[in-house]
Design a protein around this motif. Structure first.
Motif, PDB file in Angstrom:
ATOM      1  N   ARG A 207       0.829  -1.207   0.000  1.00  0.00           N
ATOM      2  CA  ARG A 207       0.000   0.000   0.000  1.00  0.00           C
ATOM      3  C   ARG A 207       0.866   1.260   0.000  1.00  0.00           C
ATOM      4  N   GLY A 208       2.070   1.121   0.501  1.00  0.00           N
ATOM      5  CA  GLY A 208       2.978   2.261   0.514  1.00  0.00           C
ATOM      6  C   GLY A 208       3.332   2.761  -0.875  1.00  0.00           C
ATOM      7  N   LEU A 209       3.165   1.902  -1.888  1.00  0.00           N
ATOM      8  CA  LEU A 209       3.456   2.310  -3.267  1.00  0.00           C
ATOM      9  C   LEU A 209       2.509   3.410  -3.742  1.00  0.00           C
ATOM     10  N   ASP A 321       8.206   9.403   9.115  1.00  0.00           N
ATOM     11  CA  ASP A 321       7.022  10.200   9.433  1.00  0.00           C
ATOM     12  C   ASP A 321       5.928  10.080   8.383  1.00  0.00           C
ATOM     13  N   VAL A 322       6.317   9.907   7.121  1.00  0.00           N
ATOM     14  CA  VAL A 322       5.328   9.965   6.038  1.00  0.00           C
ATOM     15  C   VAL A 322       4.944   8.596   5.490  1.00  0.00           C
ATOM     16  N   ALA A 323       5.652   7.547   5.883  1.00  0.00           N
ATOM     17  CA  ALA A 323       5.450   6.237   5.251  1.00  0.00           C
ATOM     18  C   ALA A 323       4.271   5.455   5.800  1.00  0.00           C
ATOM     19  N   GLY A 324       3.711   5.873   6.922  1.00  0.00           N
ATOM     20  CA  GLY A 324       2.606   5.115   7.496  1.00  0.00           C
ATOM     21  C   GLY A 324       3.052   3.728   7.920  1.00  0.00           C
ATOM     22  N   GLN A 327       6.797   1.143   6.564  1.00  0.00           N
ATOM     23  CA  GLN A 327       8.075   1.625   7.074  1.00  0.00           C
ATOM     24  C   GLN A 327       9.272   0.934   6.405  1.00  0.00           C
ATOM     25  N   GLY A 328       9.226  -0.376   6.287  1.00  0.00           N
ATOM     26  CA  GLY A 328      10.344  -1.108   5.698  1.00  0.00           C
ATOM     27  C   GLY A 328      10.583  -0.735   4.255  1.00  0.00           C
ATOM     28  N   LEU A 329       9.507  -0.623   3.475  1.00  0.00           N
ATOM     29  CA  LEU A 329       9.622  -0.268   2.063  1.00  0.00           C
ATOM     30  C   LEU A 329      10.213   1.124   1.899  1.00  0.00           C
ATOM     31  N   ALA A 330       9.695   2.091   2.634  1.00  0.00           N
ATOM     32  CA  ALA A 330      10.168   3.468   2.509  1.00  0.00           C
ATOM     33  C   ALA A 330      11.628   3.597   2.913  1.00  0.00           C
TER      34      ALA A 330
END
Length: 399
Positions: A207-209, A321-324, A327-330
């Motif tokens: 979902r981070g994508l 702070d922005v990755a929600g 976290q690992g992906l960002a």
């Protein structure tokens, strides 16, 4: 961050945790750049031209870019300590295989595979030290973690290069593999047992994508950091043309600058990132105007690396702070972004030199890329402000 806070048990200390993980950064930094220092020895060994030997460097960078998001997503449910041990063990084996490579193809594959753990290791390690350091000290803790990478440019790379030139290029990679295995031991004893983050999942990472803020922040690094590589890639001929200042001053600036930037970021992260990019653009201007004299060239090159050193750990902290829940992906993609900066900055600098713009052209590229990163950062702030405002005005959203 983890939904369940980890605390440091009495048998451990934050500095020990950082030191254990920074050793891995030292290993990775040494490995990444030693290939450049031993490129002539490798080309002679395989009877290849220098440009073709450069494919091994590109293969590693490609491995970093691809491996970081793939590992971050697929290993979302793996406990972080276990993942860090596995990544560094894999890294050591991959570098040992490089030392055993006996053909162009096997060398190319081994360098590509060796790049896989690079971004994921730094990303996960940054999340670990930030969690143990706490909200108020996380930026400086991440900066201290990255110190291992910066120290590698001053100590690790010259030593591994010296080994490779004295005993054959394979010795340089054998040294890197040894440090990787030593890091595995350090992590086993230096990191406490960590609770599993129950919010982590492959679905959350994917979902981070869709996270616009994450991509804009990554773009700041991909553009803003490119100037350093534009200069670093051609610093030897630049110095030969104008002065004979030592390239080691760049590594020294990276070491000191990272610590200073982390300190100020603990007070105000966003302002610290702005000042890093502004000061870096100014340092490039000073550098371009100061290369005719040894003393001024020395100071200018130091300021270039000093001013940009904090960008990596600061952007790493902003991504938290922005990755929600991604976290690992960002965190891992941050290092993919810097490898894009590496390729982009070096390409632009080399293209301008080939077009006859002179040896100082890569330095002016640095000015433009730093300002480009600053513009993207300001757009990120504006987008973030609008998103928060829209969220507060929409009763159906959870801000």
């Amino acid at each position: 961050m983890s939904s369940q806070e980890n605390s440091i048990p009495p048998t451990h200390h934050l500095s020990v945790i950082i030191l254990a993980l920074a050793l891995g950064g030292f290993c990775i930094g040494t490995t990444e750049f030693v290939a450049m220092g031993l490129i002539q020895e490798i080309s002679q060994s395989f009877k290849l031209s220098i440009p073709v030997t450069g494919h091994f460097i590109s293969a590693y960078a490609l491995g970093v870019t691809i491996g970081a998001p793939v590992i971050a997503i697929l290993a979302a449910k793996v406990p972080r300590k276990t993942l860090l041990i596995g990544l560094m063990l894999f890294y050591g084996i991959a570098n040992a295989s490089t030392a055993l490579a006996n053909s162009y193809e096997s060398m190319l594959v081994s360098r590509f595979i060796a790049g896989f753990p690079h971004g994921a290791y730094f990303g996960i390690a940054a999340l670990v030290v930030a969690e143990f350091a706490g909200k108020q000290k996380r930026a400086s803790a991440v900066a201290m973690l990255m110190m291992g990478l910066n120290v590698a440019t001053v100590i690790g790379v010259p030593f591994a290069t010296w080994l490779g030139q004295l005993y054959g290029w394979r010795a340089g990679f054998e040294f890197s593999a040894s440090i990787a295995f030593l890091t595995v031991v350090a992590i086993c004893f230096g990191l406490p047992k960590m609770q599993l983050d129950h919010t982590a999942s492959i679905q959350n990472e994917l979902r981070g994508l869709k996270n616009t803020q994450m991509w804009i922040t990554l773009a700041v690094g991909a553009i803003g950091f490119g100037g350093l590589f534009s200069v670093y890639s051609y610093v030897s001929p630049i110095l030969t043309e104008y002065t004979h200042a030592s390239i080691q001053v760049i590594g020294l600036g990276l070491v000191i600058g990272g610590v200073v930037a982390g300190h100020f970021a603990d007070k105000n992260l966003n302002k610290a990132i702005i000042w890093v990019l502004v000061s870096n653009a100014c340092s490039y201007v000073l550098c371009a105007l100061s290369m005719d004299h040894l003393a001024t060239a020395f100071i200018a090159l130091f300021l270039v690396s000093f001013s940009i050193a904090g960008l990596g750990p600061l952007l790493q902290t902003r991504l938290m702070d922005v990755a929600g829940n991604a976290q690992g992906l960002a965190a891992s993609l941050n290092h993919s972004a810097f490898n894009i900066a590496n390729a982009f900055g070096a390409f632009l600098g080399g293209w301008l030199i080939s077009q006859g713009f002179g040896w100082l052209a890569p330095i002016w590229v640095g000015v433009l890329l730093s300002l480009g990163g600053l513009i993207i950062l300001l757009l990120a702030f504006q987008h973030e402000k609008k998103s928060i405002s829209a969220c507060k005005n929409d009763a159906n959203q959870t801000c």
